[in-house]
Design a protein around this motif. Structure first.
Motif, PDB file in Angstrom:
ATOM      1  N   LEU A   1       0.422  -0.948   0.352  1.00 12.35           N
ATOM      2  CA  LEU A   1       0.116   0.229  -0.290  1.00 12.35           C
ATOM      3  C   LEU A   1       0.814   1.374   0.305  1.00 12.35           C
ATOM      4  O   LEU A   1       0.234   2.201  -1.199  1.00 12.35           O
ATOM      5  CB  LEU A   1      -1.024  -0.264   1.393  1.00 12.35           C
ATOM      6  N   ASP A   2       1.845   1.333   0.604  1.00 10.91           N
ATOM      7  CA  ASP A   2       2.848   1.996   0.699  1.00 10.91           C
ATOM      8  C   ASP A   2       3.743   2.764  -0.821  1.00 10.91           C
ATOM      9  O   ASP A   2       3.622   3.694  -1.400  1.00 10.91           O
ATOM     10  CB  ASP A   2       4.160   2.922   1.873  1.00 10.91           C
ATOM     11  N   GLY A   3       3.995   1.464  -1.302  1.00 11.39           N
ATOM     12  CA  GLY A   3       4.927   1.115  -2.527  1.00 11.39           C
ATOM     13  C   GLY A   3       3.920   2.091  -3.488  1.00 11.39           C
ATOM     14  O   GLY A   3       3.925   3.309  -4.703  1.00 11.39           O
ATOM     15  N   ILE A   4       2.546   1.873  -3.545  1.00 12.61           N
ATOM     16  CA  ILE A   4       1.502   2.056  -4.656  1.00 12.61           C
ATOM     17  C   ILE A   4       1.189   3.798  -4.539  1.00 12.61           C
ATOM     18  O   ILE A   4       1.125   4.610  -5.309  1.00 12.61           O
ATOM     19  CB  ILE A   4       0.124   1.046  -3.872  1.00 12.61           C
ATOM     20  N   CYS A   5       0.987   3.988  -2.942  1.00 12.41           N
ATOM     21  CA  CYS A   5       0.845   5.436  -3.128  1.00 12.41           C
ATOM     22  C   CYS A   5       1.876   6.481  -2.813  1.00 12.41           C
ATOM     23  O   CYS A   5       1.687   7.546  -3.745  1.00 12.41           O
ATOM     24  CB  CYS A   5       0.127   5.253  -1.209  1.00 12.41           C
ATOM     25  N   SER A   6       2.817   6.264  -2.930  1.00 16.03           N
ATOM     26  CA  SER A   6       4.491   6.787  -2.940  1.00 16.03           C
ATOM     27  C   SER A   6       3.932   6.817  -4.884  1.00 16.03           C
ATOM     28  O   SER A   6       4.811   7.818  -5.350  1.00 16.03           O
ATOM     29  CB  SER A   6       5.709   6.111  -2.662  1.00 16.03           C
ATOM     30  N   VAL A   7       3.835   6.455  -5.076  1.00 13.65           N
ATOM     31  CA  VAL A   7       4.469   5.713  -6.855  1.00 13.65           C
ATOM     32  C   VAL A   7       3.074   6.557  -7.086  1.00 13.65           C
ATOM     33  O   VAL A   7       3.209   7.498  -8.264  1.00 13.65           O
ATOM     34  CB  VAL A   7       4.067   4.423  -7.397  1.00 13.65           C
ATOM     35  N   LEU A   8       1.742   6.782  -7.149  1.00 15.86           N
ATOM     36  CA  LEU A   8       0.853   6.767  -7.909  1.00 15.86           C
ATOM     37  C   LEU A   8       0.147   8.322  -6.705  1.00 15.86           C
ATOM     38  O   LEU A   8      -1.026   9.273  -7.192  1.00 15.86           O
ATOM     39  CB  LEU A   8      -0.853   5.967  -7.107  1.00 15.86           C
ATOM     40  N   ALA A   9       1.321   9.070  -5.677  1.00 19.09           N
ATOM     41  CA  ALA A   9       1.027  10.527  -5.139  1.00 19.09           C
ATOM     42  C   ALA A   9       0.029  10.121  -4.434  1.00 19.09           C
ATOM     43  O   ALA A   9      -0.844  11.485  -4.785  1.00 19.09           O
ATOM     44  CB  ALA A   9       1.857  10.951  -6.493  1.00 19.09           C
ATOM     45  N   CYS A  10      -0.741   8.950  -4.088  1.00 20.24           N
ATOM     46  CA  CYS A  10      -2.090   9.033  -2.978  1.00 20.24           C
ATOM     47  C   CYS A  10      -2.321   9.004  -1.857  1.00 20.24           C
ATOM     48  O   CYS A  10      -0.991   8.834  -1.668  1.00 20.24           O
ATOM     49  CB  CYS A  10      -2.650   8.410  -4.720  1.00 20.24           C
ATOM     50  N   GLN A  11      -3.015   8.567  -1.239  1.00 22.92           N
ATOM     51  CA  GLN A  11      -3.309   8.917   0.733  1.00 22.92           C
ATOM     52  C   GLN A  11      -4.463   7.229  -0.240  1.00 22.92           C
ATOM     53  O   GLN A  11      -5.240   6.998  -0.931  1.00 22.92           O
ATOM     54  CB  GLN A  11      -4.261   9.612   1.059  1.00 22.92           C
ATOM     55  N   PRO A  12      -4.210   6.646   1.101  1.00 21.14           N
ATOM     56  CA  PRO A  12      -4.693   5.838   0.695  1.00 21.14           C
ATOM     57  C   PRO A  12      -6.224   5.521   0.868  1.00 21.14           C
ATOM     58  O   PRO A  12      -6.514   4.090  -0.265  1.00 21.14           O
ATOM     59  CB  PRO A  12      -4.367   4.725   2.730  1.00 21.14           C
ATOM     60  N   GLY A  13      -6.855   6.696   1.094  1.00 21.56           N
ATOM     61  CA  GLY A  13      -7.739   7.120   0.476  1.00 21.56           C
ATOM     62  C   GLY A  13      -8.860   7.610  -0.819  1.00 21.56           C
ATOM     63  O   GLY A  13      -9.847   7.372  -0.805  1.00 21.56           O
ATOM     64  N   ASP A  14      -7.510   7.284  -1.001  1.00 21.94           N
ATOM     65  CA  ASP A  14      -7.828   7.609  -2.641  1.00 21.94           C
ATOM     66  C   ASP A  14      -8.282   6.568  -2.915  1.00 21.94           C
ATOM     67  O   ASP A  14      -8.712   6.682  -4.549  1.00 21.94           O
ATOM     68  CB  ASP A  14      -6.918   8.697  -3.147  1.00 21.94           C
ATOM     69  N   LEU A  15      -7.832   4.821  -2.439  1.00 24.49           N
ATOM     70  CA  LEU A  15      -7.043   3.755  -3.200  1.00 24.49           C
ATOM     71  C   LEU A  15      -8.207   3.370  -3.039  1.00 24.49           C
ATOM     72  O   LEU A  15      -9.092   2.383  -3.639  1.00 24.49           O
ATOM     73  CB  LEU A  15      -6.252   3.329  -2.793  1.00 24.49           C
ATOM     74  N   ILE A  16      -9.042   3.103  -0.915  1.00 28.31           N
ATOM     75  CA  ILE A  16      -9.691   2.115  -0.802  1.00 28.31           C
ATOM     76  C   ILE A  16     -10.616   3.171  -0.306  1.00 28.31           C
ATOM     77  O   ILE A  16     -10.444   4.074   0.337  1.00 28.31           O
ATOM     78  CB  ILE A  16      -8.799   1.118  -0.469  1.00 28.31           C
ATOM     79  N   GLU A  17     -12.457   1.878  -0.643  1.00 28.81           N
ATOM     80  CA  GLU A  17     -13.376   3.475   0.318  1.00 28.81           C
ATOM     81  C   GLU A  17     -13.985   2.642   0.717  1.00 28.81           C
ATOM     82  O   GLU A  17     -14.061   1.160   0.375  1.00 28.81           O
ATOM     83  CB  GLU A  17     -13.877   4.022  -1.424  1.00 28.81           C
ATOM     84  N   TYR A  18     -14.609   2.743   1.601  1.00 31.56           N
ATOM     85  CA  TYR A  18     -15.077   1.945   2.824  1.00 31.56           C
ATOM     86  C   TYR A  18     -16.559   2.141   2.405  1.00 31.56           C
ATOM     87  O   TYR A  18     -17.124   3.634   2.733  1.00 31.56           O
ATOM     88  CB  TYR A  18     -15.451   1.903   4.068  1.00 31.56           C
ATOM     89  N   VAL A  19     -17.466   1.352   2.664  1.00 30.45           N
ATOM     90  CA  VAL A  19     -19.621   1.717   1.837  1.00 30.45           C
ATOM     91  C   VAL A  19     -19.770   0.981   2.615  1.00 30.45           C
ATOM     92  O   VAL A  19     -19.605  -0.452   2.743  1.00 30.45           O
ATOM     93  CB  VAL A  19     -19.988   1.579   0.752  1.00 30.45           C
ATOM     94  N   PRO A  20     -20.601   1.398   4.192  1.00 29.38           N
ATOM     95  CA  PRO A  20     -21.899   0.423   4.531  1.00 29.38           C
ATOM     96  C   PRO A  20     -22.287   0.138   4.013  1.00 29.38           C
ATOM     97  O   PRO A  20     -22.785   0.347   3.182  1.00 29.38           O
ATOM     98  CB  PRO A  20     -21.938   1.981   5.924  1.00 29.38           C
TER      99      PRO A  20
END
Length: 80
Positions: free
Chosen positions: A58-77
């Motif tokens: 997750l750290d690597g993906i966020c670093s390469v894509l210059a994003c936050q974990p919340g930009d990649l993963i969303e929780y939908v109740p």
């Protein structure tokens, strides 16, 4: 946008990897190489077939894509 299901089959996690890759003009192959994991494993993440996601990945993906974990993963109740 990929939805993963919980044990009851209700969609609760949404992955936005497709959108992030497209907005950055990057392929799954390029991302996997830059993150340092196999293309097969990155494809499993992209399709929602991964059983787990390491924080280092997750750290690597966020670093390469210059994003936050919340930009990649969303929780939908769940909606009852």
């Amino acid at each position: 946008m990929i939805y993963t299901a919980n044990a009851r089959g209700c969609a609760v996690i949404v992955l936005h990897l497709d959108e992030l890759l497209e907005s950055r003009g990057m392929t799954v192959s390029e991302l996997s190489e830059r993150v340092g994991i196999t293309r097969a494993n990155m494809s499993k993440i992209k399709t929602g077939d991964a059983k787990a996601l390491r924080f280092s990945t997750l750290d690597g993906i966020c670093s390469v894509l210059a994003c936050q974990p919340g930009d990649l993963i969303e929780y939908v109740p769940e909606v009852h």
